[in-house]
Design an enzyme around this catalytic site. Structure first.
Site, short mmCIF file in Angstrom:
data_model
loop_
_atom_site.label_atom_id
_atom_site.label_comp_id
_atom_site.label_asym_id
_atom_site.label_seq_id
_atom_site.Cartn_x
_atom_site.Cartn_y
_atom_site.Cartn_z
N ASP A 1 14.43 25.15 18.45
CA ASP A 1 14.64 24.22 19.55
C ASP A 1 16.11 23.79 19.60
O ASP A 1 16.73 23.51 18.57
CB ASP A 1 13.74 22.99 19.35
N GLU B 1 16.21 28.96 21.45
CA GLU B 1 16.20 28.27 22.72
C GLU B 1 17.63 27.80 22.93
O GLU B 1 18.05 26.78 22.38
CB GLU B 1 15.24 27.08 22.74
#
Length: 636
Positions: free
Chosen positions: A220, A279
């Site tokens: 993330d 990401e």
């Protein structure tokens, strides 16, 4: 309690078919990875929130769909200020989602089904309830985060002008007068990755989950872990957007790559092809490719493709740029249409039947491209965005802050339907944490299973063919073919011998216009089509959807559905008139009508009509007519 919809694992060989592809080296280069937003996937205990046991019980759906791996959103201990992306303990499962034993059971069951497991890791920030941050507020260990004195008289102004992605300033003042940085919600303080203790802790966390058996991590905010030296002002507002491409001093700094290289070295010490997926919001395809150099991460999400408008020229440019950039570093390209942070593409591409037609075509386009593809839960059902949630049920922190993003991410997170009936359409034995629309039952797995014109069966057929066809899957290039304005056409060259009926090259055509378009016949028989497809590559009748309006569906001739999604892959049926008639005979009468019926969101548009087409444009080349907003796979 189990909620097995279709027969449970009574045919282990059928459900374990994924192991042959996922066990090979470099499995991620052409993998289809299914994203599970845990709290909205399946609820085993009736509390209205999805959990790990519920997800485990529904894994056979992923195996039957044809996925190679499952990506699970965070299930760690968390106060849930941002749906679990605010982690208080990286080695514990939040009781809302189950126990560590449930996580272990899920990993084991997935592996038995031939599915790999990727879990989210959240290294940019912790929860404000994390023991480290509590210590920092008490005055010790602040070097693990970004604490700074304020500006102005008595330090009453933030240290710089950075804004939170969720709106408002990216700084919050503590009781002793210092400020701490949070690029997202105040409950998500950013970690200082210049601190060696932070680096060591996360390497330990990675080993913990790798030792439990997970196959990789989705990283993330992989682009945000390092900030520019001195944290300079930006000088203007409206700085960062979700999945944006702005150049900012807190995103896409070169220092992040040293961290990713260290993680790659760690992953490579484990057997079995463990991976990490970035990401990363990068300003260009070239910058994104830096995250997947040979000594860094294995994949990076291709948000340029996700953000691309429904336009042929734009899509071709993004496809070319993406393939060129990743090929330059020897990495696979990834393709993604939806996730838990964006409006579902069925709605993003348009309303009603228009959005569905485009979404189905986009799915076949995505799955025909070389590289790896991501499927967000429910897109295989053609689920639209839920746009009318009451304000009082929304939980997106950006919605609560008001002056940042639109705060409407809850609409893509509504629990998905499994059965046509029940208090939450099979999501669980009770209700659901977000209300489901009344038409959800008609879009459920149960309602669509076995219907050859449903979006679910289209995905199943496409993924089955993608697995076996020698021209699909891994690769780094497409061969563009001449096509009219508004149409994309490319060939994928076979890399070897196929399985069963699938041999040779494959041509993919996509008509992005709202009208039928004549095209020189791209090859042989139709393999799969997102909507009624051409029934003959030479003269005679071709099928096109009827015009919108009161006369829709009233055209002369039989209901010729081209090749229905399920039948095409199963039979490898030809594209001649006889094949079209056979497919049409098996279709349900009135499938996918525009009248907004219970299944309207999951099925192809109204029945086709016949239209004469001159097969000779003047040079003897046979011609086909491509249906509006459709994608077709052709044998070549």
């Amino acid at each position: 309690m189990a909620h097995e919809l279709t027969s449970p694992v009574q045919a282990p060989e059928d459900l374990r078919r994924a192991s042959s592809s996922s066990d090979r080296p470099g499995w991620w280069r052409d993998a289809v990875i299914y994203q599970v937003y845990v709290r909205s996937f399946a609820d085993s205990d009736g509390d209205g929130v999805g959990d790990l046991r519920g997800a485990r019980e529904r894994l056979p759906h992923l195996a039957r769909l044809g996925a190679d791996a499952v990506w699970l959103t965070p299930f760690y201990a968390s106060p849930q200020a941002d749906g679990g992306y605010d982690v208080a303990d990286y080695r514990a499962v939040d009781p809302l989602f189950g126990t560590l034993a449930d996580a272990d059971d899920l990993v084991r069951t997935a592996h038995e089904l031939g599915l790999r497991v990727i879990v989210d890791i959240v290294p940019n920030h912790t929860s404000d309830r994390h023991p480290w941050f509590r210590e920092a507020l008490a005055g010790t260990g602040r070097e693990r985060y970004h604490f700074r004195p304020g500006k102005g008289p008595d330090g009453t102004l933030p240290p710089n002008d950075w804004e939170s992605v969720f709106g408002g300033p990216a700084w919050t003042r503590t009781r002793d007068g210092e400020w701490y940085l949070h690029l997202f919600a105040p409950e998500q303080p950013d970690l200082n990755w210049d601190n060696e203790e932070v680096r060591a802790e996360f390497e330990s966390v990675l080993r913990f989950w790798l030792d439990l058996g997970v196959d990789g991590f989705r990283v993330d905010v992989a682009h945000g872990m390092v900030k520019a030296p001195g944290m300079p002002d930006i000088g203007h507002g409206e700085q960062a957007r979700l999945i944006g491409t702005q150049q900012l001093p807190f995103f896409d700094q070169d220092g992040v790559h040293e961290i990713h290289r260290a993680w790659r070295r760690l992953l490579d010490t484990y057997e079995g092809g463990r991976i990490a997926v970035a990401e990363a919001w990068a300003p260009s395809a070239e910058r994104l490719a830096l995250y997947v150099r040979p000594d860094e991460l294995h994949q990076a999400f291709n948000f340029q493709f996700l953000n691309c408008p429904w336009d042929a020229a734009s899509l071709r440019r993004v496809i070319d740029d993406s393939l060129r950039a990743t090929a330059s570093v020897g990495a696979p390209t990834t393709w993604v249409l939806s996730n838990h942070d964006v409006v579902r593409h069925t709605t993003r591409y348009g309303e009603g039947d228009t959005g569905l037609r485009r979404a189905r075509a986009a799915a076949l386009l995505m799955l025909a491209l070389p590289g790896s593809a991501y499927v967000y839960q429910g897109e295989e059902l053609g689920l639209p965005e839920v746009t009318e949630l009451p304000d009082e049920v929304r939980q997106d922190p950006a919605f609560l802050r008001g002056d940042g993003q639109d705060g409407l991410r809850d609409g893509c997170r509504v629990p998905i339907p499994w059965t046509a009936e029940g208090p939450s359409y099979g999501f669980g034995p009770g209700g659901s944490w977000l209300p489901q629309p009344p038409e959800w039952g008609g879009l459920s797995v149960e309602a669509q299973t076995g219907d050859p014109d449903s979006t679910l069966e289209l995905y199943r057929s496409a993924l089955a063919m993608r697995r076996e066809h020698p021209a699909l899957g891994a690769g780094d290039a497409v061969e563009w073919l001449p096509a009219p304005d508004g149409v994309l056409a490319f060939r994928r060259r076979a890399s070897g011998a196929g399985t069963g009926p699938w041999q040779g090259d494959l041509v993919c055509t996509v008509n992005l216009t709202d009208r039928p378009v004549a095209l020189r016949a791209p090859g042989g028989r139709v393999l799969l089509a997102s909507t009624p497809a051409p029934t003959a590559p030479a003269g005679g009748a071709v099928t096109v959807p009827p015009p919108a309006g009161p006369d829709a569906g009233a055209g002369a001739g039989p209901v010729a559905a081209g090749l229905s999604a399920g039948a095409a892959a199963a039979a490898g049926q030809g594209a001649g008139p006889e094949g079209a008639a056979a497919a049409g005979d098996g279709a349900r009468e009135g499938a996918g009508g525009a009248g907004g019926g219970a299944l309207a969101g999951a099925k192809v548009p109204p029945p086709a009509r016949e239209s004469a087409l001159d097969a000779d444009p003047g040079d003897g080349t046979p011609t086909v007519l491509l249906a509006p907003e459709s994608c077709v796979w052709w044998a070549s």
